[in-house]
Motif scaffolding. Structure first.
Motif, PDB file in Angstrom:
ATOM      1  N   LYS A 112       0.670  -1.384   0.066  1.00 50.00           N
ATOM      2  CA  LYS A 112       0.167  -0.110   0.088  1.00 50.00           C
ATOM      3  C   LYS A 112       0.857   1.363   0.038  1.00 50.00           C
ATOM      4  O   LYS A 112       0.360   2.346  -0.497  1.00 50.00           O
ATOM      5  CB  LYS A 112      -0.948   0.037   1.128  1.00 50.00           C
ATOM      6  CG  LYS A 112      -1.689  -1.176   1.254  1.00 50.00           C
ATOM      7  CD  LYS A 112      -2.600  -1.315  -0.226  1.00 50.00           C
ATOM      8  CE  LYS A 112      -3.211  -2.845  -0.264  1.00 50.00           C
ATOM      9  NZ  LYS A 112      -3.500  -3.235  -1.528  1.00 50.00           N
ATOM     10  N   GLU A 113       1.992   1.253   0.673  1.00 54.16           N
ATOM     11  CA  GLU A 113       3.011   2.360   0.236  1.00 54.16           C
ATOM     12  C   GLU A 113       3.356   2.646  -0.890  1.00 54.16           C
ATOM     13  O   GLU A 113       3.390   3.828  -1.235  1.00 54.16           O
ATOM     14  CB  GLU A 113       4.138   2.172   1.239  1.00 54.16           C
ATOM     15  CG  GLU A 113       5.067   3.230   1.141  1.00 54.16           C
ATOM     16  CD  GLU A 113       6.364   3.018   2.057  1.00 54.16           C
ATOM     17  OE1 GLU A 113       7.124   4.167   2.523  1.00 54.16           O
ATOM     18  OE2 GLU A 113       6.953   1.915   2.335  1.00 54.16           O
ATOM     19  N   ILE A 114       3.743   1.615  -1.663  1.00 45.53           N
ATOM     20  CA  ILE A 114       4.091   1.748  -2.935  1.00 45.53           C
ATOM     21  C   ILE A 114       2.964   2.315  -3.723  1.00 45.53           C
ATOM     22  O   ILE A 114       3.082   3.226  -4.713  1.00 45.53           O
ATOM     23  CB  ILE A 114       4.689   0.413  -3.756  1.00 45.53           C
ATOM     24  CG1 ILE A 114       5.858  -0.008  -2.908  1.00 45.53           C
ATOM     25  CG2 ILE A 114       4.942   0.402  -5.038  1.00 45.53           C
ATOM     26  CD1 ILE A 114       6.212  -1.402  -3.216  1.00 45.53           C
ATOM     27  N   VAL A 115       1.713   1.615  -3.628  1.00 43.87           N
ATOM     28  CA  VAL A 115       0.646   2.247  -4.438  1.00 43.87           C
ATOM     29  C   VAL A 115       0.201   3.941  -4.208  1.00 43.87           C
ATOM     30  O   VAL A 115       0.141   4.410  -5.220  1.00 43.87           O
ATOM     31  CB  VAL A 115      -0.474   1.417  -4.211  1.00 43.87           C
ATOM     32  CG1 VAL A 115      -2.114   2.134  -4.542  1.00 43.87           C
ATOM     33  CG2 VAL A 115      -0.648  -0.019  -4.574  1.00 43.87           C
ATOM     34  N   ASN A 116       0.318   4.020  -2.845  1.00 40.93           N
ATOM     35  CA  ASN A 116       0.194   5.414  -2.506  1.00 40.93           C
ATOM     36  C   ASN A 116       1.062   6.423  -3.261  1.00 40.93           C
ATOM     37  O   ASN A 116       0.853   7.433  -3.638  1.00 40.93           O
ATOM     38  CB  ASN A 116       0.255   5.568  -1.057  1.00 40.93           C
ATOM     39  CG  ASN A 116      -0.396   6.932  -0.442  1.00 40.93           C
ATOM     40  OD1 ASN A 116      -1.245   7.528  -0.878  1.00 40.93           O
ATOM     41  ND2 ASN A 116       0.544   7.379   0.503  1.00 40.93           N
ATOM     42  N   LEU A 117       2.496   5.969  -3.032  1.00 43.30           N
ATOM     43  CA  LEU A 117       3.454   6.855  -3.723  1.00 43.30           C
ATOM     44  C   LEU A 117       3.295   7.001  -5.107  1.00 43.30           C
ATOM     45  O   LEU A 117       3.310   8.134  -5.549  1.00 43.30           O
ATOM     46  CB  LEU A 117       5.056   6.062  -3.583  1.00 43.30           C
ATOM     47  CG  LEU A 117       5.790   6.345  -2.257  1.00 43.30           C
ATOM     48  CD1 LEU A 117       6.883   5.582  -2.308  1.00 43.30           C
ATOM     49  CD2 LEU A 117       6.091   7.941  -1.769  1.00 43.30           C
ATOM     50  N   ILE A 118       3.041   5.886  -5.909  1.00 46.04           N
ATOM     51  CA  ILE A 118       2.712   6.025  -7.385  1.00 46.04           C
ATOM     52  C   ILE A 118       1.479   6.855  -7.393  1.00 46.04           C
ATOM     53  O   ILE A 118       1.584   7.997  -8.600  1.00 46.04           O
ATOM     54  CB  ILE A 118       2.349   4.593  -8.116  1.00 46.04           C
ATOM     55  CG1 ILE A 118       4.002   4.145  -8.014  1.00 46.04           C
ATOM     56  CG2 ILE A 118       2.043   4.694  -9.368  1.00 46.04           C
ATOM     57  CD1 ILE A 118       3.674   2.496  -8.507  1.00 46.04           C
TER      58      ILE A 118
END
Length: 297
Positions: A112-118
Motif C-alpha cells: 500500500k505504501e508503493i501504491v500510494n507513492l505512485i
C-alpha cells in the motif's frame, strides 16, 4: 530569447531528452515487468524517484508492472515479535507465524505504501497479491540438500509457482492502471505461500510476453570474481557463471529467474543498481544503461 540555463547545460539537457525519443517509440505499448527491492524501497529520495519514474513510463505509453520485495521490512517486523529471519540457499524459511508476518508486511504495509507513492505522483496504481482472483497458483517448495544427496529440505510455507493467470493484469491494463504485486501465492487448499519476488517477476514477464524484465538490486549488476561488472551476457554465458560459482547465494534466484525469462520469450533482462537515482529511466531511455544486460542468445 535569453536562456536561464547556460548554453552547455541547455545543450546537455536537450541531448538527453532527444536521446529518449527512439526508446519511447520502440517500447510504446510494450509491457515492462519491474522487480522493485533493495535500497530503492527504503531510502526516501529513491522511493520518490522510483514512483515518478514509473508514472513517466506509463504516461509515455509503456505498461509497467511492478513486483515488489520487502525483505528488510519483514526482518524488522520479525524482530519486533521476537523472531529471527533464517535463509537457506537464498530462500526465507517460512513457518506459520512467519507467514502471517509476510502477509501483513508485503500484502499490507509495503504494497500500500508503493501504491500510494505512485498515485501521489499522478499514476493510477492498484495493489494485489497472488491471492486476488487466485491469479498466482502455488505449491509447496522443497529444496535439495546440497550436503546429503537425494534428501530434501522443508522450508515451510515457501511456494513455487504452478500457474499465473494473466487476465487480471490484462484487465487492469485496459483501464490504464499500474499493477503493484506482492509475491504471495495460494495453493489449491487456500494455503498462503511466500514466493521469492524475483521468481514471481520472472515468471510474470514470461506469461505477459514482456519486452523487458528489470530487476532492481543493491549491486551494480552481475560481477565477476574480481568485482568487475559483466554485461551483454547471453544465456549460455550465464549458465557458465552458475557452473563456476561466480553466481551464488542470494543472486541465485535473481539470476535464475532472469535466465528462465530470456529463455522463454522475454526480449531482455536488466539487473540494475537501485541505489542509483532514476536507474529505471537511465536503463530504459538512454543509450548507455546502468547495469547488466542478459539476452536470450
Amino acid at each position: 530569447m535569453t536562456l536561464s540555463l547556460s548554453s552547455s547545460t541547455a545543450k546537455e539537457k536537450a541531448k538527453i531528452l532527444a536521446e529518449a525519443l527512439p526508446y519511447i517509440q520502440r517500447f510504446h505499448n510494450k509491457t515492462i515487468v519491474i522487480k522493485y527491492g533493495g535500497n530503492a524501497m527504503v531510502e526516501e529520495d529513491l522511493k520518490q524517484g522510483f514512483a515518478r519514474d514509473v508514472v513517466l513510463l506509463k504516461l509515455v505509453g509503456m505498461n509497467p508492472v511492478i513486483v515488489h520485495g520487502g525483505g528488510p521490512q519483514i526482518d524488522q517486523m520479525l524482530k519486533r515479535v521476537g523472531k529471527e529471519g533464517v535463509f537457506i540457499q537464498g530462500m526465507r524459511v517460512t513457518d506459520a507465524e512467519t507467514m502471517d508476518v509476510v502477509e501483513m508486511v508485503l500484502g499490507g504495509l509495503v504494497n500500500k505504501e508503493i501504491v500510494n507513492l505512485i498515485n501521489r505522483h499522478g499514476g493510477r496504481a492498484v495493489g494485489l497479491t497472488g491471492k486476488d482472483g487466485a491469479f498466482i497458483r502455488a505449491k509447496k517448495m522443497l529444496i535439495q540438500d546440497k550436503e546429503k544427496a537425494g534428501e530434501w529440505i522443508n522450508i515451510g510455507q515457501v511456494g513455487e509457482i504452478e500457474q499465473i493467470d494473466p487476465s487480471l493484469i490484462a484487465l487492469l491494463d485496459t483501464r490504464d492502471f499500474i499493477p503493484v504485486i506482492a509475491p504471495i501465492g495460494v495453493g489449491e487448499d487456500g494455503q498462503s505461500y511466500n514466493i521469492n519476488a524475483d521468481l514471481v517477476a520472472g515468471k510474470l514477464a514470461e506469461i505477459l510476453k514482456a519486452e523487458k524484465l528489470i530487476l532492481l538490486t543493491n549491486t551494480s549488476g552481475v560481477l565477476d570474481k574480481n568485482g568487475n561488472l559483466l554485461t551483454g551476457l547471453t544465456a549460455k554465458r550465464v549458465d557458465e557463471l552458475f557452473a563456476d560459482g561466480t553466481i551464488s547465494g542470494g543472486m541465485l534466484p535473481k539470476i535464475g529467474s532472469a535466465l528462465d525469462a530470456v529463455k522463454n520469450g522475454v526480449k531482455s533482462c536488466h539487473i540494475i543498481d537501485g541505489r542509483v537515482a532514476h536507474a529505471l529511466l537511465l536503463e530504459i531511455l538512454t543509450d548507455e544503461g546502468v547495469g547488466t544486460l542478459i539476452m536470450g542468445n
